[in-house]
Design a protein around this motif. Structure first.
Motif, PDB file in Angstrom:
ATOM      1  N   SER A 176      -7.418 -13.724  -4.491  1.00  0.00           N
ATOM      2  CA  SER A 176      -7.312 -13.807  -3.038  1.00  0.00           C
ATOM      3  C   SER A 176      -5.946 -13.368  -2.527  1.00  0.00           C
ATOM      4  N   HIS A 177      -4.867 -13.805  -3.174  1.00  0.00           N
ATOM      5  CA  HIS A 177      -3.539 -13.443  -2.675  1.00  0.00           C
ATOM      6  C   HIS A 177      -3.195 -11.992  -2.971  1.00  0.00           C
ATOM      7  N   HIS A 178      -3.834 -11.413  -4.001  1.00  0.00           N
ATOM      8  CA  HIS A 178      -3.617  -9.996  -4.303  1.00  0.00           C
ATOM      9  C   HIS A 178      -4.309  -9.110  -3.257  1.00  0.00           C
ATOM     10  N   LEU A 179      -5.448  -9.566  -2.769  1.00  0.00           N
ATOM     11  CA  LEU A 179      -6.221  -8.777  -1.805  1.00  0.00           C
ATOM     12  C   LEU A 179      -5.644  -8.864  -0.391  1.00  0.00           C
ATOM     13  N   MET A 180      -4.942  -9.933  -0.095  1.00  0.00           N
ATOM     14  CA  MET A 180      -4.394 -10.129   1.244  1.00  0.00           C
ATOM     15  C   MET A 180      -3.480  -8.957   1.633  1.00  0.00           C
ATOM     16  N   ASN A 181      -3.770  -8.359   2.793  1.00  0.00           N
ATOM     17  CA  ASN A 181      -3.004  -7.236   3.353  1.00  0.00           C
ATOM     18  C   ASN A 181      -3.170  -5.925   2.580  1.00  0.00           C
ATOM     19  N   THR A 182      -4.113  -5.905   1.614  1.00  0.00           N
ATOM     20  CA  THR A 182      -4.458  -4.651   0.949  1.00  0.00           C
ATOM     21  C   THR A 182      -5.213  -3.766   1.938  1.00  0.00           C
ATOM     22  N   ARG A 183      -5.090  -2.452   1.772  1.00  0.00           N
ATOM     23  CA  ARG A 183      -5.779  -1.529   2.676  1.00  0.00           C
ATOM     24  C   ARG A 183      -6.907  -0.792   1.938  1.00  0.00           C
ATOM     25  N   VAL A 184      -8.006  -0.569   2.662  1.00  0.00           N
ATOM     26  CA  VAL A 184      -9.158   0.165   2.145  1.00  0.00           C
ATOM     27  C   VAL A 184      -9.533   1.238   3.159  1.00  0.00           C
ATOM     28  N   LEU A 185      -9.836   2.429   2.688  1.00  0.00           N
ATOM     29  CA  LEU A 185     -10.269   3.516   3.566  1.00  0.00           C
ATOM     30  C   LEU A 185     -11.790   3.481   3.680  1.00  0.00           C
ATOM     31  N   VAL A 186     -12.300   3.314   4.905  1.00  0.00           N
ATOM     32  CA  VAL A 186     -13.737   3.236   5.163  1.00  0.00           C
ATOM     33  C   VAL A 186     -14.160   4.486   5.925  1.00  0.00           C
ATOM     34  N   LEU A 220      -6.511  12.891   5.890  1.00  0.00           N
ATOM     35  CA  LEU A 220      -5.579  11.777   5.742  1.00  0.00           C
ATOM     36  C   LEU A 220      -5.059  11.686   4.318  1.00  0.00           C
ATOM     37  N   LEU A 221      -5.948  11.779   3.346  1.00  0.00           N
ATOM     38  CA  LEU A 221      -5.540  11.677   1.952  1.00  0.00           C
ATOM     39  C   LEU A 221      -4.570  12.793   1.574  1.00  0.00           C
ATOM     40  N   LYS A 222      -4.872  13.999   2.020  1.00  0.00           N
ATOM     41  CA  LYS A 222      -3.994  15.133   1.699  1.00  0.00           C
ATOM     42  C   LYS A 222      -2.635  14.995   2.381  1.00  0.00           C
ATOM     43  N   SER A 223      -2.622  14.420   3.581  1.00  0.00           N
ATOM     44  CA  SER A 223      -1.346  14.233   4.276  1.00  0.00           C
ATOM     45  C   SER A 223      -0.453  13.272   3.509  1.00  0.00           C
ATOM     46  N   TRP A 224      -1.044  12.223   2.925  1.00  0.00           N
ATOM     47  CA  TRP A 224      -0.257  11.306   2.098  1.00  0.00           C
ATOM     48  C   TRP A 224       0.308  12.031   0.882  1.00  0.00           C
ATOM     49  N   CYS A 225      -0.545  12.846   0.243  1.00  0.00           N
ATOM     50  CA  CYS A 225      -0.089  13.586  -0.933  1.00  0.00           C
ATOM     51  C   CYS A 225       1.026  14.563  -0.569  1.00  0.00           C
ATOM     52  N   ASP A 226       0.882  15.235   0.555  1.00  0.00           N
ATOM     53  CA  ASP A 226       1.897  16.198   1.000  1.00  0.00           C
ATOM     54  C   ASP A 226       3.226  15.524   1.287  1.00  0.00           C
ATOM     55  N   GLU A 227       3.165  14.243   1.664  1.00  0.00           N
ATOM     56  CA  GLU A 227       4.387  13.476   1.935  1.00  0.00           C
ATOM     57  C   GLU A 227       4.981  12.880   0.656  1.00  0.00           C
ATOM     58  N   GLY A 228       4.338  13.157  -0.470  1.00  0.00           N
ATOM     59  CA  GLY A 228       4.824  12.640  -1.742  1.00  0.00           C
ATOM     60  C   GLY A 228       4.373  11.231  -2.054  1.00  0.00           C
ATOM     61  N   LYS A 229       3.411  10.727  -1.305  1.00  0.00           N
ATOM     62  CA  LYS A 229       2.914   9.374  -1.519  1.00  0.00           C
ATOM     63  C   LYS A 229       1.799   9.361  -2.557  1.00  0.00           C
ATOM     64  N   ASN A 230       1.690   8.257  -3.268  1.00  0.00           N
ATOM     65  CA  ASN A 230       0.590   8.037  -4.199  1.00  0.00           C
ATOM     66  C   ASN A 230      -0.541   7.360  -3.424  1.00  0.00           C
ATOM     67  N   VAL A 231      -1.715   7.986  -3.401  1.00  0.00           N
ATOM     68  CA  VAL A 231      -2.812   7.442  -2.580  1.00  0.00           C
ATOM     69  C   VAL A 231      -3.196   6.032  -3.019  1.00  0.00           C
ATOM     70  N   THR A 232      -3.034   5.725  -4.296  1.00  0.00           N
ATOM     71  CA  THR A 232      -3.403   4.380  -4.763  1.00  0.00           C
ATOM     72  C   THR A 232      -2.379   3.332  -4.360  1.00  0.00           C
ATOM     73  N   ASP A 233      -1.194   3.772  -3.892  1.00  0.00           N
ATOM     74  CA  ASP A 233      -0.243   2.837  -3.299  1.00  0.00           C
ATOM     75  C   ASP A 233      -0.586   2.573  -1.833  1.00  0.00           C
ATOM     76  N   GLU A 234      -1.245   3.547  -1.217  1.00  0.00           N
ATOM     77  CA  GLU A 234      -1.610   3.429   0.200  1.00  0.00           C
ATOM     78  C   GLU A 234      -2.896   2.629   0.385  1.00  0.00           C
ATOM     79  N   ILE A 235      -3.868   2.836  -0.495  1.00  0.00           N
ATOM     80  CA  ILE A 235      -5.161   2.153  -0.379  1.00  0.00           C
ATOM     81  C   ILE A 235      -5.637   1.695  -1.757  1.00  0.00           C
ATOM     82  N   LEU A 236      -6.380   0.604  -1.766  1.00  0.00           N
ATOM     83  CA  LEU A 236      -6.961   0.096  -3.005  1.00  0.00           C
ATOM     84  C   LEU A 236      -8.100   0.990  -3.468  1.00  0.00           C
TER      85      LEU A 236
END
Length: 318
Positions: A176-186, A220-236
């Protein structure tokens, strides 16, 4: 009339090609409407309908088809018009949505049209647009006609309320505490379906990022990648519908898997299409899980399963 569906067997060839087949019909006017052939079992002339006292006003009776009692919904009335008058051009479209079978009373059934999802556009947000997932244009009777693609999930949700309650035995308190404030792309073109997912996961403290189609999600996913972000850090994980304008869920998954920057993203296909068909397609396009729509416990199971995997991955790196 059943012969109009002779081409349905070819539908599996459309998967991964960003194409669909629309069943085009009318509702007592010249306006054209459509639903995806994937959801259609058969089309037939209207049989005798048994009345159901006390039933929802949009249900005009029950038909016995191949020994099965099937509720019949007036499609015209369901999208905000006056009830359909039965005549020689009245038909039933028998469908399967979310593990239930129902029939829709419609007018003349015109034909099946094979199209690309890139030819499908978002609907207007006012008037009857509230009952549409998309629109497109077709040549019909020497005219360029607008076709309104009906949001059947919204129609059904107004007749049968979908439960978002989560069973206590499904919840894993250790997560429960791990899931709190986690983000999911729907990703879903139906506002009704998106609402069901976001309200279900919201009970776990999960924030949902909503996109109406695969093209918007991929952007959206490609924009994160282009910014150097790891998509799995952005969303579960990403939870996507199968059928959407511009880019369907199968094509979206294929595009994600083909991009090494995000190919490892966990993807769940959340759809009202039949389970046996989609389980095969999940394997074909590379989704991690298939979930039938409007099953809160299964959604929670998918999210918790993915969180356990992520925690194990993080432990392995230490």
């Amino acid at each position: 009339m059943t012969s109009i569906l002779d081409s349905v067997d070819s539908r599996t060839k459309l998967v991964g090609e960003n194409r669909l087949e629309l069943l085009i019909f009318q509702l007592g006017t010249r306006q054209l409407f459509a639903i995806n052939v994937f959801k259609v079992r058969e089309v037939l002339k209207v049989p005798h309908l048994n009345q159901m006292p006390g039933s929802h006003p949009k249900i005009c009776g029950v038909a016995t088809i191949r020994g099965q009692s099937i509720p019949v919904i007036d499609m015209r009335q369901s999208v905000g018009m006056r009830p359909l008058e039965k005549d020689q051009d009245t038909n039933l479209i028998v469908t399967e949505y979310n593990r239930t079978v129902q029939a829709f009373l419609v007018g003349k059934v015109v034909y099946i049209k094979n199209m690309g999802w890139d030819e499908i556009m978002e609907p207007p947000s006012t008037g009857r647009g509230n009952y549409l997932t998309a629109i497109t244009k077709l040549e019909h009777d020497n005219e360029n006609k607008l076709v309104e693609i009906i949001d059947v999930e919204k129609v059904l949700a107004e007749i049968v309320s979908y439960d978002i309650g989560i069973s206590e035995e499904v919840l894993d308190e250790d997560l429960s505490h791990h899931l709190m404030n986690t983000r999911v792309l729907v990703v879903d073109d139906s506002s009704t379906a998106r609402k069901q997912v976001t309200e279900t996961l919201g009970q776990l403290g999960i924030e949902c990022i909503e996109k109406k189609n695969g093209a918007h999600a991929l952007q959206l996913l490609k924009s994160w990648c282009d910014e150097g972000k790891n998509v799995t850090d952005e969303i579960l994980l990403m939870i996507t519908d199968a059928e959407m304008p511009e880019m369907d869920g199968y094509k979206l998954t294929s595009e994600v898997r083909a991009d090494s920057r995000m190919s490892h993203l966990y993807i769940a296909l959340n759809t009202s299409l039949s389970g046996s068909f989609n389980e095969a397609m999940v394997e074909k396009v590379g989704c991690n899980r298939f979930v039938s729509k409007f099953q809160p416990d299964l959604l929670v199971d998918v999210v918790q399963t993915r969180m356990r995997e992520k925690l194990e991955e993080e432990m392995g790196k230490k």
